[in-house]
Write a protein that holds these residues in place. Structure first.
Motif, PDB file in Angstrom:
ATOM      1  N   ALA A  39      15.482  14.695 -27.152  1.00 38.08           N
ATOM      2  CA  ALA A  39      14.590  13.527 -27.189  1.00 38.08           C
ATOM      3  C   ALA A  39      13.935  13.254 -25.848  1.00 38.08           C
ATOM      4  CB  ALA A  39      15.375  12.284 -27.633  1.00 38.08           C
ATOM      5  N   VAL A  40      12.689  12.790 -25.906  1.00 38.56           N
ATOM      6  CA  VAL A  40      11.979  12.250 -24.751  1.00 38.56           C
ATOM      7  C   VAL A  40      11.383  10.914 -25.171  1.00 38.56           C
ATOM      8  CG1 VAL A  40      11.434  14.550 -23.835  1.00 38.56           C
ATOM      9  CG2 VAL A  40       9.789  13.389 -25.334  1.00 38.56           C
ATOM     10  N   ASN A  41      10.955  10.122 -24.201  1.00 38.96           N
ATOM     11  CA  ASN A  41      10.296   8.865 -24.531  1.00 38.96           C
ATOM     12  C   ASN A  41       9.030   9.125 -25.334  1.00 38.96           C
ATOM     13  OD1 ASN A  41      11.816   6.682 -23.672  1.00 38.96           O
ATOM     14  ND2 ASN A  41      11.116   6.837 -21.563  1.00 38.96           N
ATOM     15  N   LYS A  42       8.734   8.250 -26.258  1.00 42.45           N
ATOM     16  CA  LYS A  42       7.579   8.445 -27.126  1.00 42.45           C
ATOM     17  C   LYS A  42       6.296   8.519 -26.293  1.00 42.45           C
ATOM     18  CE  LYS A  42       6.333   7.133 -31.775  1.00 42.45           C
ATOM     19  NZ  LYS A  42       6.982   8.348 -32.298  1.00 42.45           N
ATOM     20  N   GLY A  43       5.572   9.626 -26.472  1.00 41.33           N
ATOM     21  CA  GLY A  43       4.322   9.814 -25.761  1.00 41.33           C
ATOM     22  C   GLY A  43       4.455  10.306 -24.332  1.00 41.33           C
ATOM     23  N   ARG A  44       5.702  10.570 -23.883  1.00 40.79           N
ATOM     24  CA  ARG A  44       5.934  11.026 -22.509  1.00 40.79           C
ATOM     25  C   ARG A  44       6.438  12.470 -22.510  1.00 40.79           C
ATOM     26  NH1 ARG A  44       7.292   6.836 -18.951  1.00 40.79           N
ATOM     27  NH2 ARG A  44       7.574   8.480 -17.382  1.00 40.79           N
ATOM     28  N   ASN A  45       6.152  13.186 -21.428  1.00 42.54           N
ATOM     29  CA  ASN A  45       6.635  14.558 -21.237  1.00 42.54           C
ATOM     30  C   ASN A  45       6.369  15.477 -22.432  1.00 42.54           C
ATOM     31  OD1 ASN A  45       7.779  14.387 -18.560  1.00 42.54           O
ATOM     32  ND2 ASN A  45       9.399  13.120 -19.434  1.00 42.54           N
ATOM     33  N   PRO A  46       5.146  15.523 -22.947  1.00 37.60           N
ATOM     34  CA  PRO A  46       4.864  16.422 -24.077  1.00 37.60           C
ATOM     35  C   PRO A  46       5.038  17.892 -23.712  1.00 37.60           C
ATOM     36  CG  PRO A  46       2.832  15.535 -23.173  1.00 37.60           C
ATOM     37  CD  PRO A  46       3.941  14.781 -22.523  1.00 37.60           C
ATOM     38  N   GLU A  47       4.804  18.222 -22.429  1.00 33.95           N
ATOM     39  CA  GLU A  47       4.958  19.620 -22.021  1.00 33.95           C
ATOM     40  C   GLU A  47       6.422  20.048 -22.062  1.00 33.95           C
ATOM     41  OE1 GLU A  47       6.118  17.399 -18.510  1.00 33.95           O
ATOM     42  OE2 GLU A  47       4.472  17.169 -19.925  1.00 33.95           O
ATOM     43  N   LEU A  48       7.333  19.117 -21.744  1.00 35.38           N
ATOM     44  CA  LEU A  48       8.763  19.418 -21.813  1.00 35.38           C
ATOM     45  C   LEU A  48       9.180  19.635 -23.266  1.00 35.38           C
ATOM     46  CD1 LEU A  48      11.613  19.652 -20.652  1.00 35.38           C
ATOM     47  CD2 LEU A  48      11.751  17.145 -20.654  1.00 35.38           C
ATOM     48  N   MET A  49       8.679  18.797 -24.161  1.00 34.50           N
ATOM     49  CA  MET A  49       9.004  18.941 -25.577  1.00 34.50           C
ATOM     50  C   MET A  49       8.470  20.253 -26.129  1.00 34.50           C
ATOM     51  SD  MET A  49      10.570  17.684 -28.102  1.00 34.50           S
ATOM     52  CE  MET A  49      10.894  15.992 -27.607  1.00 34.50           C
ATOM     53  N   GLN A  50       7.258  20.624 -25.723  1.00 37.94           N
ATOM     54  CA  GLN A  50       6.670  21.875 -26.197  1.00 37.94           C
ATOM     55  C   GLN A  50       7.482  23.072 -25.705  1.00 37.94           C
ATOM     56  OE1 GLN A  50       2.580  22.420 -25.036  1.00 37.94           O
ATOM     57  NE2 GLN A  50       2.425  24.444 -25.958  1.00 37.94           N
ATOM     58  N   MET A  51       7.906  23.036 -24.437  1.00 35.83           N
ATOM     59  CA  MET A  51       8.702  24.138 -23.902  1.00 35.83           C
ATOM     60  C   MET A  51      10.069  24.217 -24.579  1.00 35.83           C
ATOM     61  SD  MET A  51       7.834  24.332 -19.801  1.00 35.83           S
ATOM     62  CE  MET A  51       8.259  22.627 -19.428  1.00 35.83           C
ATOM     63  N   PHE A  52      10.662  23.048 -24.886  1.00 41.06           N
ATOM     64  CA  PHE A  52      11.961  23.059 -25.572  1.00 41.06           C
ATOM     65  C   PHE A  52      11.827  23.714 -26.944  1.00 41.06           C
ATOM     66  CE2 PHE A  52      15.345  21.531 -28.243  1.00 41.06           C
ATOM     67  CZ  PHE A  52      16.453  21.502 -27.412  1.00 41.06           C
ATOM     68  N   ASN A  53      10.836  23.295 -27.722  1.00 33.41           N
ATOM     69  CA  ASN A  53      10.670  23.848 -29.070  1.00 33.41           C
ATOM     70  C   ASN A  53      10.371  25.343 -29.034  1.00 33.41           C
ATOM     71  OD1 ASN A  53      11.136  21.472 -30.508  1.00 33.41           O
ATOM     72  ND2 ASN A  53       8.996  20.827 -30.383  1.00 33.41           N
ATOM     73  N   GLN A  54       9.514  25.757 -28.096  1.00 39.00           N
ATOM     74  CA  GLN A  54       9.177  27.171 -28.002  1.00 39.00           C
ATOM     75  C   GLN A  54      10.387  27.988 -27.552  1.00 39.00           C
ATOM     76  OE1 GLN A  54       5.588  27.968 -25.802  1.00 39.00           O
ATOM     77  NE2 GLN A  54       6.012  30.162 -25.604  1.00 39.00           N
ATOM     78  N   GLY A  55      11.130  27.457 -26.589  1.00 41.73           N
ATOM     79  CA  GLY A  55      12.321  28.153 -26.115  1.00 41.73           C
ATOM     80  C   GLY A  55      13.388  28.243 -27.194  1.00 41.73           C
ATOM     81  N   LEU A  56      13.570  27.157 -27.969  1.00 34.42           N
ATOM     82  CA  LEU A  56      14.552  27.154 -29.049  1.00 34.42           C
ATOM     83  C   LEU A  56      14.195  28.207 -30.092  1.00 34.42           C
ATOM     84  CD1 LEU A  56      16.994  25.849 -30.471  1.00 34.42           C
ATOM     85  CD2 LEU A  56      15.400  24.197 -31.490  1.00 34.42           C
ATOM     86  N   ALA A  57      12.919  28.300 -30.448  1.00 32.54           N
ATOM     87  CA  ALA A  57      12.486  29.295 -31.433  1.00 32.54           C
ATOM     88  C   ALA A  57      12.758  30.711 -30.938  1.00 32.54           C
ATOM     89  CB  ALA A  57      11.002  29.110 -31.738  1.00 32.54           C
ATOM     90  N   GLU A  58      12.525  30.951 -29.663  1.00 31.85           N
ATOM     91  CA  GLU A  58      12.748  32.288 -29.119  1.00 31.85           C
ATOM     92  C   GLU A  58      14.241  32.611 -29.035  1.00 31.85           C
ATOM     93  OE1 GLU A  58      10.570  33.170 -25.584  1.00 31.85           O
ATOM     94  OE2 GLU A  58       8.680  32.368 -26.358  1.00 31.85           O
ATOM     95  N   LEU A  59      15.075  31.601 -28.730  1.00 34.13           N
ATOM     96  CA  LEU A  59      16.521  31.826 -28.705  1.00 34.13           C
ATOM     97  C   LEU A  59      17.035  32.168 -30.093  1.00 34.13           C
ATOM     98  CD1 LEU A  59      17.986  29.056 -26.343  1.00 34.13           C
ATOM     99  CD2 LEU A  59      17.423  31.413 -25.802  1.00 34.13           C
ATOM    100  N   LYS A  60      16.520  31.487 -31.111  1.00 35.68           N
ATOM    101  CA  LYS A  60      16.935  31.779 -32.487  1.00 35.68           C
ATOM    102  C   LYS A  60      16.471  33.165 -32.909  1.00 35.68           C
ATOM    103  CE  LYS A  60      17.283  27.046 -34.241  1.00 35.68           C
ATOM    104  NZ  LYS A  60      16.791  26.051 -35.234  1.00 35.68           N
ATOM    105  N   SER A  61      15.266  33.540 -32.502  1.00 37.02           N
ATOM    106  CA  SER A  61      14.720  34.844 -32.867  1.00 37.02           C
ATOM    107  C   SER A  61      15.490  35.983 -32.212  1.00 37.02           C
ATOM    108  CB  SER A  61      13.240  34.919 -32.469  1.00 37.02           C
ATOM    109  OG  SER A  61      12.709  36.202 -32.743  1.00 37.02           O
TER     110      SER A  61
END
Length: 482
Positions: free
Chosen positions: A212-234
């Protein structure tokens, strides 16, 4: 009040500026629980480990950013995120519609579910029906708490809420509650550690954990987390991390959790010996924060204490307001206000050590002010009048005649305040300060050996306070003879 504004401004100016530029190579401050094994906890070497910790570090390595982990309780971590003191939270946090109103969540990284546990020697509770008229323990903010709340009307039991998972276990083992509800991986891990609990029901269907991040804050961190999670699963690295802490796929899904109690991993002496480095580090922090805070508190006390005995009504009024405010506000509320409320209101980050020192300083400073005022007023007024009649300036009279005598009167009260402040550091564990008491909580979260750990912590406090008191008593006698 100008001094207080300066102190708050000083604390804010020392804090690092919030990270808000996109791109790799940045360091993000991540809040977590560290008492929620196997998702986050502290190992015997003092390192933060667990599913969440391994995931966030692996994702950071994959995406090219860095993380700084802040050890907080679950509720404190969420408040730190809202106040801007951390950039994100990963703490086995369930994704709910209510939380989505305040936070932005990542893709799900774990499918959880609550499960009931009872004492290993309890053979009377085998289903939810057996909970009727009983008390049940839950941890605040967990799926277990939500599920228990949803069925308590149907099955007629009462709820009691705690902040740490280990406290649920202690509550049930002590007989305060008949059962507990906890997220199943946490419950399974505790059983493996020999915590005295067993399961008697199946896992319930649960929700998903998210970062979780604050709503509307740190979108780049959220994007990197989701992309990194997908690559770890793959790549299969995600499955390796899960298996490291939960074993087989069946264990990860809650299908083969053994309801019987496992043997403890280490005996008492081994546990204390392994944990001693963490205890000593916590003790060092306790002494450091006590000494630093008392130095600043003495400065504040000297300033406001002198103002309280001044002939100027305005100065006396200012000093009185200072004492009334910071002696009247409970230390816990003051810590919350300084660490959570002020940064959120004024838009800056505050480090835990800054908030801790400021909290202890203001609280102790109010009491030291009264100690100094009482000491000064205990000296015969005739000495001041005699000195003034001889033409000695007020400042010199205070410094050379009144204060040297007053200090002898103040020493016992200073000693008492020193002991109180040392013990008060334990309260600041609520905002994540890793001092002696918090070190013990982190060890308990890993081992579930509550009695041995708290007995050791109590003995360490007793030894340190006794030594400091003896040293202070000798100093008092020397000053009295002088």
């Amino acid at each position: 009040m100008v001094l207080l504004v300066f102190l708050f401004s000083f604390a804010g100016s020392l804090a690092p500026a919030p990270v808000n530029a996109a791109g790799s190579g940045k360091t993000y401050v991540i809040g977590t629980d560290t008492t929620f094994a196997p998702f986050e906890y502290q190992d015997a070497n003092g390192s933060f480990v667990g599913i969440d910790m391994d995931l966030i570090h692996a994702i950071a390595d994959n995406q090219g950013f860095k993380v700084q982990i802040q050890s907080l309780g679950f509720n404190a971590a969420l408040q730190a995120l809202q106040s801007g003191n951390v950039d994100g939270v990963i703490a086995g946090m369930s994704i709910t519609d209510e939380r989505k109103k305040v936070f932005d969540f990542s893709d799900s990284y774990f499918e959880a579910g609550p499960m009931m546990g009872v004492a290993a020697n309890n053979y009377t509770i085998e289903s939810y029906e057996d909970l009727r008229g009983q008390r049940v323990a839950v941890k605040a903010g967990t799926e277990g708490a939500t599920f228990a709340e949803s069925i308590r009307g149907k099955y007629g039991f009462a709820l009691v809420t705690f902040d740490d998972s280990s406290q649920l276990v202690d509550e049930v083992k002590a007989g305060g509650s008949a059962a507990l509800f906890e997220d199943y991986p946490v419950l399974a891990y505790g059983i493996q550690q020999g915590n005295g609990i067993k399961t008697v029901t199946d896992k319930e269907k649960g929700g998903s954990y998210g970062f979780a991040v604050n709503k509307g804050r740190n979108p780049e961190l959220m994007q990197m987390f989701n992309q990194g999670l997908a690559e770890l699963k793959s790549s299969g690295q995600y499955d390796e991390i899960i298996a490291k802490y939960l074993g087989s796929a069946d264990a990860a899904s809650g299908a083969d959790i053994d309801g019987e109690q496992a043997a403890p991993q280490a005996n008492r002496l081994e546990l204390i010996w392994q944990s001693m480095p963490a205890f000593m580090k916590g003790l060092g922090n306790t002494l450091l924060y006590t000494i630093v805070s008392l130095v600043f508190a003495f400065i504040l006390g000297l300033i406001f204490g002198s103002m309280k005995v001044s002939h100027n009504k305005v100065l006396r009024g200012i000093a009185t307001v200072f004492v009334d405010i910071f002696r009247g506000i409970p230390l816990l509320i003051l810590a919350f206000f300084i660490y959570f409320a002020i940064p959120q209101a004024f838009g800056f980050k505050m480090e835990i050590w800054q908030a801790s020192v400021l909290t202890l300083t203001l609280n102790a400073g109010a009491y030291v002010t009264e100690i100094i005022r009482g000491g000064i007023q205990s000296i015969d007024k005739g000495q001041m009048e005699a000195a003034r009649s001889l033409g000695v300036p007020y400042a010199n009279t205070m410094r050379k005649i009144v204060l040297p005598q007053a200090i002898k009167v103040m020493v016992p009260s200073f000693i008492n305040q020193m002991v109180i402040t040392l013990k008060d550091t334990s309260i600041l564990s609520i905002i994540g300060l890793v001092e002696l008491a918090q070190s013990g909580k982190l060890v308990i979260a890993r081992t579930y050996q509550t009695f041995d750990v708290y007995l050791t912590i109590a003995v360490m406090y007793l030894i340190v306070i006794t030594i400091l008191t003896k040293i202070a008593d000798r100093l008092e006698r020397r000053i009295s003879r002088g």
